[in-house]
Design a protein around this motif. Structure first.
Motif, mmCIF file in Angstrom:
data_model
loop_
_atom_site.group_PDB
_atom_site.id
_atom_site.type_symbol
_atom_site.label_atom_id
_atom_site.label_comp_id
_atom_site.label_asym_id
_atom_site.label_seq_id
_atom_site.Cartn_x
_atom_site.Cartn_y
_atom_site.Cartn_z
ATOM 1 N N UNK A 394 0.936 -1.387 0.135
ATOM 2 C CA UNK A 394 -0.048 -0.034 0.082
ATOM 3 C C UNK A 394 0.857 1.267 0.020
ATOM 4 N N UNK A 395 2.215 1.081 -0.191
ATOM 5 C CA UNK A 395 3.082 1.967 -0.313
ATOM 6 C C UNK A 395 3.207 3.245 0.916
ATOM 7 N N UNK A 396 3.136 2.665 2.118
ATOM 8 C CA UNK A 396 2.991 3.533 3.394
ATOM 9 C C UNK A 396 4.373 3.586 4.185
ATOM 10 N N UNK A 397 4.645 4.674 4.832
ATOM 11 C CA UNK A 397 5.694 4.816 5.666
ATOM 12 C C UNK A 397 5.484 3.966 6.854
ATOM 13 N N UNK A 398 6.333 3.329 7.507
ATOM 14 C CA UNK A 398 6.112 2.390 8.549
ATOM 15 C C UNK A 398 7.357 2.185 9.495
ATOM 16 N N UNK A 399 7.226 2.121 10.681
ATOM 17 C CA UNK A 399 8.307 1.685 11.669
ATOM 18 C C UNK A 399 8.041 0.710 12.512
ATOM 19 N N UNK A 400 9.165 0.012 12.906
ATOM 20 C CA UNK A 400 8.840 -1.014 14.135
ATOM 21 C C UNK A 400 9.685 -0.545 15.342
ATOM 22 N N UNK A 401 8.974 -0.582 16.337
ATOM 23 C CA UNK A 401 9.599 -0.167 17.508
ATOM 24 C C UNK A 401 9.664 -1.472 18.494
ATOM 25 N N UNK A 402 10.608 -1.527 19.274
ATOM 26 C CA UNK A 402 11.010 -2.741 20.314
ATOM 27 C C UNK A 402 10.086 -2.283 21.158
ATOM 28 N N UNK A 403 9.424 -3.447 21.855
ATOM 29 C CA UNK A 403 8.489 -3.459 23.084
ATOM 30 C C UNK A 403 9.566 -3.783 24.223
ATOM 31 N N UNK A 404 9.394 -3.112 25.271
ATOM 32 C CA UNK A 404 10.107 -3.346 26.530
ATOM 33 C C UNK A 404 10.013 -4.545 27.530
ATOM 34 N N UNK A 405 10.567 -5.620 26.674
ATOM 35 C CA UNK A 405 10.163 -7.161 27.179
ATOM 36 C C UNK A 405 11.525 -7.521 27.590
ATOM 37 N N UNK A 406 11.653 -8.248 28.903
ATOM 38 C CA UNK A 406 12.876 -9.038 29.190
ATOM 39 C C UNK A 406 12.862 -10.351 28.789
ATOM 40 N N UNK A 411 8.152 -6.778 18.385
ATOM 41 C CA UNK A 411 8.019 -5.413 17.624
ATOM 42 C C UNK A 411 6.701 -4.888 17.728
ATOM 43 N N UNK A 412 6.429 -3.629 17.893
ATOM 44 C CA UNK A 412 5.326 -2.984 17.734
ATOM 45 C C UNK A 412 5.509 -1.983 16.323
ATOM 46 N N UNK A 413 4.502 -2.037 15.302
ATOM 47 C CA UNK A 413 4.570 -1.446 14.120
ATOM 48 C C UNK A 413 3.503 -0.574 13.978
ATOM 49 N N UNK A 414 4.077 0.598 13.497
ATOM 50 C CA UNK A 414 3.276 1.816 13.215
ATOM 51 C C UNK A 414 3.112 1.829 11.576
ATOM 52 N N UNK A 415 1.833 2.216 11.088
ATOM 53 C CA UNK A 415 1.814 2.304 9.720
ATOM 54 C C UNK A 415 0.924 3.751 9.366
ATOM 55 N N UNK A 416 1.687 4.438 8.662
ATOM 56 C CA UNK A 416 1.248 6.070 8.559
ATOM 57 C C UNK A 416 0.652 6.073 7.128
ATOM 58 N N UNK A 417 0.079 7.471 6.915
ATOM 59 C CA UNK A 417 -0.458 7.605 5.701
ATOM 60 C C UNK A 417 0.507 7.934 4.463
ATOM 61 N N UNK A 418 0.462 7.318 3.367
ATOM 62 C CA UNK A 418 1.439 7.702 2.351
ATOM 63 C C UNK A 418 1.836 9.047 2.314
ATOM 64 N N UNK A 419 3.068 9.326 2.349
ATOM 65 C CA UNK A 419 3.826 10.359 2.345
ATOM 66 C C UNK A 419 4.101 11.049 3.540
ATOM 67 N N UNK A 420 3.322 10.777 4.792
ATOM 68 C CA UNK A 420 3.590 11.205 5.937
ATOM 69 C C UNK A 420 4.623 10.760 6.707
ATOM 70 N N UNK A 421 5.991 10.593 6.065
ATOM 71 C CA UNK A 421 6.969 9.972 6.672
ATOM 72 C C UNK A 421 7.570 10.749 7.942
ATOM 73 N N UNK A 422 7.622 11.997 7.659
ATOM 74 C CA UNK A 422 8.158 12.778 9.171
ATOM 75 C C UNK A 422 7.421 12.762 10.146
ATOM 76 N N UNK A 423 5.849 12.840 9.874
ATOM 77 C CA UNK A 423 5.030 12.892 10.845
ATOM 78 C C UNK A 423 4.924 11.532 11.563
ATOM 79 N N UNK A 424 5.026 10.554 10.758
ATOM 80 C CA UNK A 424 5.088 9.331 11.386
ATOM 81 C C UNK A 424 6.261 9.031 12.657
ATOM 82 N N UNK A 425 7.275 9.558 12.218
ATOM 83 C CA UNK A 425 8.517 9.525 12.776
ATOM 84 C C UNK A 425 8.370 10.379 14.216
ATOM 85 N N UNK A 426 7.505 11.305 14.057
ATOM 86 C CA UNK A 426 7.409 12.345 15.129
ATOM 87 C C UNK A 426 6.440 11.409 16.247
#
Length: 457
Positions: A394-406, A411-426
């Protein structure tokens, strides 16, 4: 150690020598396919001179960066994890992203291991060897950017540059415990990178935190005046939990960690609600019923490199390429058209301040011994690809964050709207701060409970 301004306290030369020493350790076995010690020392010395003169080139100046083995580096063969490509002549110039890194003052330490042609997601490679998961060397690191994630977690590179066609940055980040960012296509140039799928390939960073991924992405996308990452205020965005089929077959430990994280974020004041992207997933499934882009398009790449036979290719990879060769040209055109419509449909379904959230992968890193058989390999490979590949389709920006597990990373994944790369990282930066730091200690010595040790056997 880093100073308050985010720049390392130690000189670049000292940090590089420490990194080069770590490459020689057992934990770094199979992580690199090539090490550029001489050129890296020259780059480190130049970075220290600029720092002493008070004229650094930006926040990436003097940082140590590894690059995946599918990027051209002048004077080296671009093997892309494959034995059959080793016969190619050396590249005559650097890939565009490598040029951008060098221009920004980055110290390019070497090329990292990957799965063959970037065409699998567990991180295994029968030709050059598989790097063990840095949290448990008996387990898969995730791929295809396997060496990339290990280089970061083992403290060799500050940032690793990989590629993501169906999750190849975010999957190793999730299975090994790092941050991985996939941009919207077109922002980062692909010139000089081996192409698994011209439709889906994207290039992005793996780092220890969102800020490092933000810095790297700005350089890779050619921003001439890098800006500072500012975390999104809690009341300015909304998280939509993408309930539905992407939660099927999740390990209990993955679901528990995910729900705990959602509750922590909700308690911290974030606006969170359950939602659905099932209509978009139906459109993706309609394309999949015809074929998959990588299976078709990597065949064109190989033919363009003069390969007329798949002899010498890993059988696990070969069977997928051969499946793509059977797709008719008319069906491929249908796939392209259906994907364009699916992208437009999904883009119109939410705004820049709305983010879909779900587990990056439904399982944690499987034991390497458990994926030796073809049937099990393909089952787990499909499972870890299932959720991340949606953002590629779907050509979206996406980031995986590590969850604080011992325990084994999740991973917890965020998928943002297409071309909203900077906003997704914020937004990712805000979530990262709210979830808190990862468990400290040696990567290979994290505590693994009974349930984790038996997972995916």
């Amino acid at each position: 150690m880093t100073a308050m301004n985010g720049r390392p306290n130690q000189s670049a030369v000292a940090r590089l020598e420490t990194a080069l020493a770590r490459i020689r350790l057992l934990e770094a076995k199979n992580v690199f396919t090539g090490v550029f010690a001489d050129s890296a020392r020259w780059e480190a010395e130049a970075a220290d001179r600029r720092a002493a003169a008070g004229s650094p080139r930006g926040p990436l100046d003097g940082r140590i960066v590894s690059v995946k083995a599918l990027f051209d580096v002048a004077g080296t063969v671009t093997s892309a994890g494959s034995a059959v490509l080793r016969r190619l002549p050396p590249a005559v110039e650097d890939a565009e992203v490598v040029k951008l890194l060098r221009a920004a003052g980055a110290i390019v330490i070497g090329k990292t291991q990957m799965t063959e042609f970037a065409f699998s997601a567990l991180g295994t490679n029968p030709h050059d060897g598989t790097p063990g998961n840095p949290r448990d060397p008996l387990r898969a690191p995730g791929g295809s950017s396997s060496g990339a994630v290990v280089s970061v977690i083992n403290g060799i590179a500050d940032i690793a540059i990989g590629s993501d066609t169906g999750g190849s940055i975010r999957i190793p980040a999730a299975l090994s415990g790092a941050v991985g960012f996939k941009p919207t296509s077109g922002f980062v140039p692909n010139v000089g990178a081996f192409s698994l799928s011209s439709s889906l390939d994207t290039i992005g960073p793996i780092g220890s935190n969102v800020a490092d991924c933000f810095i790297a992405d700005q350089v890779l996308s050619g921003q001439s005046t890098p800006s500072r990452l500012r975390s999104a205020p809690p009341g300015t965005f909304r998280l939509i939990v993408a309930r539905g089929r992407l939660f099927d077959r999740c390990e209990p430990e993955v679901l528990d960690a995910f729900e705990d994280a959602i509750e922590r974020l909700r308690s911290g004041g974030l606006r969170i609600e359950d939602g659905s992207i099932e209509a978009s997933l139906d459109r993706v499934a309609g394309i999949d019923r015809i074929g998959t882009f990588p299976s078709i398009e990597v065949g064109a790449t190989l033919r363009g490199l003069g390969l007329s036979s798949l002899d010498g290719v890993d059988p696990k990879t070969r069977v997928r390429i051969e499946a793509g060769a059977a797709i008719l040209g008319t069906d491929y055109v249908r796939m392209v058209r259906l994907r364009k419509a699916a992208i437009q449909f999904f883009e119109q379904s939410f705004g820049n301040n709305e983010v879909s959230v779900l587990p990056t992968t439904p399982i944690r890193a499987p034991l390497l011994s458990s994926v030796e058989e073809d049937a099990t390999f393909h089952e787990y490979n499909g499972l870890v690809l299932r959720n991340p590949r949606v953002a590629n389709m779907l050509d979206c920006p996406s980031v995986s964050l590590p969850l604080p597990v011992d325990s084994l990373p999740i991973g917890l994944m965020l998928v943002g709207r297409r071309n909203s790369d900077r906003r997704l990282l914020e937004i990712a930066s805000r979530i990262e701060a709210m979830l808190g730091p990862q468990p400290q200690g040696s990567p290979t010595r994290c505590r693994i409970g009974k349930a984790s040790a038996n997972a995916s056997k």
